[in-house]
Design an enzyme around this catalytic site. Structure first.
Site, PDB file in Angstrom:
ATOM      1  N   TYR A 141       0.812  -1.215   0.000  1.00 59.96           N
ATOM      2  CA  TYR A 141       0.000   0.000   0.000  1.00 59.96           C
ATOM      3  C   TYR A 141       0.849   1.270   0.000  1.00 59.96           C
ATOM      4  CZ  TYR A 141      -4.714  -1.808   0.872  1.00 59.96           C
ATOM      5  OH  TYR A 141      -5.941  -2.399   0.771  1.00 59.96           O
ATOM      6  N   LYS A 190       3.175 -15.211   2.321  1.00 60.12           N
ATOM      7  CA  LYS A 190       3.298 -15.926   1.043  1.00 60.12           C
ATOM      8  C   LYS A 190       4.788 -16.215   0.844  1.00 60.12           C
ATOM      9  CE  LYS A 190       1.680 -17.478  -2.920  1.00 60.12           C
ATOM     10  NZ  LYS A 190       0.836 -18.692  -3.012  1.00 60.12           N
ATOM     11  N   ASP A 223      -2.974 -18.119   0.546  1.00 59.76           N
ATOM     12  CA  ASP A 223      -3.991 -18.789  -0.284  1.00 59.76           C
ATOM     13  C   ASP A 223      -4.675 -19.905   0.503  1.00 59.76           C
ATOM     14  OD1 ASP A 223      -1.523 -20.091  -0.327  1.00 59.76           O
ATOM     15  OD2 ASP A 223      -1.624 -20.645  -2.446  1.00 59.76           O
ATOM     16  N   ASP A 247      -6.262  -6.948   4.229  1.00 56.76           N
ATOM     17  CA  ASP A 247      -7.417  -6.294   3.609  1.00 56.76           C
ATOM     18  C   ASP A 247      -8.351  -7.347   3.011  1.00 56.76           C
ATOM     19  OD1 ASP A 247      -8.994  -4.163   2.510  1.00 56.76           O
ATOM     20  OD2 ASP A 247      -8.044  -4.530   0.572  1.00 56.76           O
ATOM     21  N   ASP A 251     -12.107  -9.038   4.638  1.00 56.53           N
ATOM     22  CA  ASP A 251     -13.382  -8.939   3.913  1.00 56.53           C
ATOM     23  C   ASP A 251     -14.013 -10.326   3.782  1.00 56.53           C
ATOM     24  OD1 ASP A 251     -13.432  -6.170   3.518  1.00 56.53           O
ATOM     25  OD2 ASP A 251     -14.061  -6.371   1.425  1.00 56.53           O
TER      26      ASP A 251
HETATM   27  C1  IPM Z   1     -10.282  -1.014   4.320  1.00 56.24           C
HETATM   28  C2  IPM Z   1     -10.583  -0.387   2.972  1.00 56.24           C
HETATM   29  C3  IPM Z   1      -9.428   0.526   2.617  1.00 56.24           C
HETATM   30  C4  IPM Z   1      -8.183  -0.333   2.510  1.00 56.24           C
HETATM   31  C5  IPM Z   1      -9.629   1.343   1.353  1.00 56.24           C
HETATM   32  C6  IPM Z   1     -10.936   2.102   1.368  1.00 56.24           C
HETATM   33  C7  IPM Z   1      -8.467   2.276   1.117  1.00 56.24           C
HETATM   34  O1  IPM Z   1     -10.808  -1.348   2.014  1.00 56.24           O
HETATM   35  O2  IPM Z   1     -10.159  -0.264   5.304  1.00 56.24           O
HETATM   36  O3  IPM Z   1     -10.174  -2.226   4.387  1.00 56.24           O
HETATM   37  O4  IPM Z   1      -7.934  -0.973   1.496  1.00 56.24           O
HETATM   38  O5  IPM Z   1      -7.428  -0.365   3.482  1.00 56.24           O
HETATM   39 MN    MN Z   2     -10.832  -3.374   2.792  1.00 57.44          MN
END
Ligand code: IPM
Ligand code: MN
Length: 356
Positions: A141, A190, A223, A247, A251
């Site tokens: 990032y 990884k 993975d 990240d 999710d």
């Molecule tokens: C999160 C979001 C952010 C990230 C984005 C909006 C920059 O997806 O906080 O997980 O990727 O960190």
């Molecule tokens: Mn995110």
């Protein structure tokens, strides 16, 4: 206690849920005899519209001068043009960096009343209780990036970099949390492909061995972790990983409880204010309709009280009020499974009432 809390409502449903979060914090202040000075500042797409900058300097200054920050969400289709000069997300990345918020804590736990809303079967998910530590100010990032000419047109690159010190500090926090929980730490990398991951694995292993010999420790490739998270989520306690893997995995994990609207997150550094937010996004499709679920924001406010203000009893009061409200059957649309639902503001009323 006197505390300064900065509110960053942001875009989409952000202002609606943060307004309710503010009410909950006010109720806590009243009930426990604290004074919370709460001021709102712009971030994200609306800040681009009004100031040409997703993170105006006065917002940064106010955050640095605060004890803690409660954020709604940033982003939306209005600001999605890939050729635009800046993006709402830049505001979020920049505030993380400005405040040195290198650790992103994302708890994934299931509420028994809602387990049947999970896309996975109850016997797989019920009882899941994972705490992710995602590294937040390094890795791909924040590495060097750019475009350069290429025979086919151009090419783009993003560098992934981690230093020993960056790995040590996040692993230390994660291992310390594991020690206080069920004593198990999983580090995700990884290392079969990436040099960065080989350093990560080496450093993480050393920190655990030298400083936390009593915890159970394992390493898992990212993975494979994606697979294990879905097939046997109950086997994990604390999980530590880099910025991008974290990240993506969080999710995926957010689907386990079946309710994205209930998951908070905390971003903290070694000192200074922490930033607390719901894990979900700005949900532009339902913005302004008073239907968004404010519960993740309430739980983020609870994390704020616990981690930045050291107010454990107050944090627990919010968590119990949220549980009690769910137990009495109240649901916003996202968790109502097609049944009767209540609005954002009514959910706020009920939780405030529950707080007494
Ligand atoms: C999160 C979001 C952010 C990230 C984005 C909006 C920059 O997806 O906080 O997980 O990727 O960190
Ligand atoms: Mn995110």
């Amino acid at each position: 206690m006197d505390a300064k809390i900065v509110l960053l409502p942001g875009d989409g449903i952000g202002p609606e849920i943060v307004a309710q979060g503010k009410r909950v914090l006010e109720a806590i202040a009243t009930n426990f005899g604290h004074t919370f000075a709460m001021a709102e500042h712009p971030i994200g797409g609306n800040a681009i519209d009004d100031f040409g900058d997703p993170l105006p300097q006065p917002t940064i200054d106010a955050c640095k001068d605060s004890d803690a920050i409660l954020l709604g969400a940033v982003g939306g289709p209005k600001w999605d043009d890939p050729t635009a000069k800046t993006r709402p997300e830049v505001g979020l990345l920049k505030i993380r960096q400005e405040l040195g918020l290198f650790a992103n804590l994302r708890p994934i736990n299931t509420f028994d009343e809602l387990v049947d809303a999970s896309p996975l079967r109850r016997e797989i998910v019920a009882g899941t209780d994972i705490l992710f530590f995602r590294e937040l100010t390094g890795g791909i990032y924040f590495g060097d990036s750019g475009r350069r000419p290429h025979e086919s047109g151009e090419e783009a690159y993003n560098e992934m970099v981690y230093s020993t010190g960056e790995v040590e500090r996040i692993v230390r926090l994660a291992a310390a949390a594991a020690k206080e929980r069920r004593g198990k730490l999983t580090s995700v990398d990884k290392a079969n492909v990436l040099e960065v991951s080989r350093l990560w694995r080496q450093v993480a292993g050393r920190v655990v061995k030298e400083e936390f010999p009593e915890i159970e420790y394992e390493v898992v490739l990212v993975d494979a972790m994606a697979m294990h998270l879905i097939s046997r989520p109950k086997d994990f306690d604390v999980v530590v990983t880099g910025n991008m893997f974290g990240d993506i995995l969080t999710d995926a994990a957010s689907m386990l409880p079946g309710s994205l609207g209930l998951l908070p997150s905390a971003s903290i550094g070694s000192d200074g204010p922490g930033l607390y937010e719901p894990i979900h996004g700005s949900a532009p499709d339902i913005a302004g309709q008073n239907v968004a679920n404010p519960l993740a924001t309430f739980l983020a406010a609870a994390m704020l009280l616990r981690h930045s203000l050291n107010l454990n009893e107050e944090a627990e009061a919010i968590e119990s009020a949220v549980s009690a409200t769910l137990q009495s059957g109240h649901r916003t649309k996202d968790i109502a499974a097609g049944g009767t639902s209540i609005s954002t503001t009514v959910m706020g009323d009920l939780v405030v009432q529950q707080l007494g």
